[in-house]
Design an enzyme around this catalytic site. Structure first.
Site, mmCIF file in Angstrom:
data_model
loop_
_atom_site.group_PDB
_atom_site.id
_atom_site.type_symbol
_atom_site.label_atom_id
_atom_site.label_comp_id
_atom_site.label_asym_id
_atom_site.label_seq_id
_atom_site.Cartn_x
_atom_site.Cartn_y
_atom_site.Cartn_z
ATOM 1 N N TYR A 182 -4.348 79.901 -9.345
ATOM 2 C CA TYR A 182 -5.524 80.575 -9.878
ATOM 3 C C TYR A 182 -6.350 79.591 -10.722
ATOM 4 O O TYR A 182 -6.123 78.387 -10.682
ATOM 5 C CB TYR A 182 -5.116 81.832 -10.635
ATOM 6 C CG TYR A 182 -4.517 82.873 -9.717
ATOM 7 C CD1 TYR A 182 -5.253 83.407 -8.663
ATOM 8 C CD2 TYR A 182 -3.196 83.299 -9.879
ATOM 9 C CE1 TYR A 182 -4.703 84.338 -7.794
ATOM 10 C CE2 TYR A 182 -2.633 84.232 -9.014
ATOM 11 C CZ TYR A 182 -3.390 84.749 -7.974
ATOM 12 O OH TYR A 182 -2.847 85.659 -7.112
ATOM 13 N N GLN B 225 -0.696 89.881 -19.378
ATOM 14 C CA GLN B 225 -1.082 88.613 -18.774
ATOM 15 C C GLN B 225 -2.588 88.601 -18.514
ATOM 16 O O GLN B 225 -3.120 89.464 -17.811
ATOM 17 C CB GLN B 225 -0.327 88.382 -17.461
ATOM 18 C CG GLN B 225 -0.563 86.978 -16.901
ATOM 19 C CD GLN B 225 0.080 86.768 -15.551
ATOM 20 O OE1 GLN B 225 -0.323 87.378 -14.565
ATOM 21 N NE2 GLN B 225 1.079 85.898 -15.490
ATOM 22 N N ARG C 186 1.770 80.690 -18.788
ATOM 23 C CA ARG C 186 2.604 80.602 -17.582
ATOM 24 C C ARG C 186 2.091 79.501 -16.656
ATOM 25 O O ARG C 186 0.892 79.415 -16.387
ATOM 26 C CB ARG C 186 2.599 81.933 -16.824
ATOM 27 C CG ARG C 186 3.704 81.993 -15.760
ATOM 28 C CD ARG C 186 3.665 83.261 -14.955
ATOM 29 N NE ARG C 186 4.998 83.631 -14.484
ATOM 30 C CZ ARG C 186 5.243 84.278 -13.341
ATOM 31 N NH1 ARG C 186 4.241 84.606 -12.540
ATOM 32 N NH2 ARG C 186 6.464 84.601 -13.005
ATOM 33 N N GLY D 194 11.520 89.313 -11.361
ATOM 34 C CA GLY D 194 10.321 89.890 -10.803
ATOM 35 C C GLY D 194 10.590 91.116 -9.954
ATOM 36 O O GLY D 194 10.763 92.223 -10.467
#
Length: 373
Positions: free
Chosen positions: A187, A100, A234, A324
């Protein structure tokens, strides 16, 4: 065609033995001055190689992109070498692994960069309550309030596009099977998407298509660098992490993005529901709309267990299911889900602490049975 959780799935040239994805989770275990992935990190991911696909943790594409202490990067020769150790370990165990790619934007602190430069974002709007881990000269990270960001200049936005393309090429040199662009969780790309934060008057602010331009230009550049079949994105619709506000028109905003990503031909769209709520509703307008707008592989993430995962696949809401925190304490999560074994619970105090404890010392079922003999 079967969509069972343990059935095979073709992701471009990768044949996944099951539809279980290990979601990207930061673990803050880079301990050397090079901020490179370590042998311990290689062991951590290799222990979890039975996942259909591993998406390794958010990895800064440049020194400016950093938002936490002790996160391994992908912008230097030493970091490429560190990640190559990880990919080799995972591939030796028969696994598949993406990286990622990450830029935190305004979620950061001056102490995370050698030049003490401030975090950057679409505007100068600061976070009020968030804190990030900073070394501050000590061995253990301490939480510090985020520093106010500096607004990126137009030419700097375009330079970050090139940073992502360069990082993607570095990821291929490190042996990854592909990359995921992190456009979720408040982000940098999510900040540009947000009309409450993005008050820009240039080509990257204003109407929805302009606010998505940064992400779409980056995705196109990464796809050109390594091939669209190796690229995923994502997103986190309706998410409120890092003081974000839900989009005022999510069907239009995310539908537009999904259509544009579909046209770019990227391999997958990774949809994360931070609430663990609407993503489990097959009648969700947002979920149905994303599925209709994007024809490629869709990964769903957010509060899944085996029953919910099977239901989502059965209802054709997605193609792969990401887990996760369950992967933190259950390196053999795939087998535990397969046989219905109890899941171990993670130790929240060691998730970001550093060291082997709470990282590579969680036992498998087989190891537990052996220790009881």
């Amino acid at each position: 065609m079967s969509r069972k959780l343990f059935s095979r799935y073709s992701l471009a040239s990768l044949v996944l033995p099951n539809r279980i994805v290990m979601a990207p989770m930061n673990r803050n275990r880079a301990t050397d001055s090079q901020l490179a992935a370590s042998a311990m990190t290689a062991r951590y991911y290799a222990q979890r190689a039975s996942a259909g696909l591993i998406i390794a943790e958010g990895t800064p594409v440049s020194p400016q992109a950093r938002g936490c202490a002790c996160t391994p990067g992908i912008y230097s020769t030493a970091q490429i070498a560190g990640w190559r150790r990880v990919t080799t370990a995972v591939h030796d165990q028969g696994g598949r692994i993406y990286l990622q790619l990450w830029h935190v934007g305004r979620v950061g602190h001056c102490g995370l960069r050698a030049d003490a430069s401030p975090p950057v974002g679409p505007s100068t709007i600061a976070l009020h309550n968030d804190r990030v881990p900073v070394l501050d000269g000590g061995k253990e990270p301490v939480l510090r309030p985020c520093d106010p960001p500096r607004a990126l200049r137009t030419e700097e936005v375009r330079a970050i596009v090139l940073d992502f393309a360069h990082a993607a090429r570095n990821a291929m040199a490190a042996g990854f099977d592909g990359v995921e662009i992190h456009a979720a969780n408040g982000y940098l790309f999510d900040q540009f998407r947000c009309p409450y934060l993005n008050d820009r008057a240039d080509a990257y602010g204003g109407a929805t298509h302009k606010r998505w331009r940064f992400l779409l230009e980056t995705t196109a550049a990464v796809a050109e660098a390594i091939g669209s079949e190796r690229v995923g994105v994502r997103i986190s619709p309706l998410g409120t992490a890092h003081e974000m506000q839900p989009d005022p028109a999510p069907l239009f905003t995310y539908g537009y993005l999904a259509c544009q990503l579909d046209q770019l031909g990227i391999r997958y769209l990774h949809v994360y529901d931070q609430s663990g709520n609407w993503i489990h509703d097959p009648q969700s307008d947002l979920l149905q709309h994303l599925r209709a707008c994007y024809s490629g592989t869709m990964i769903l993430c957010g509060g899944f267990d085996r029953e919910r995962a099977e239901a989502a696949l059965r209802n054709d809401c997605g193609d792969l299911i990401a887990f996760g925190k369950h992967f933190i304490a259950n390196p053999d999560l795939v087998e535990r889900l397969r046989i219905g074994a109890p899941l171990a619970h993670w130790n929240a105090s060691t998730i970001y602490k550093g060291g082997a404890q709470g990282y590579i010392d969680y036992p498998t079922l087989q190891e537990e049975a052996h220790s009881e003999r």
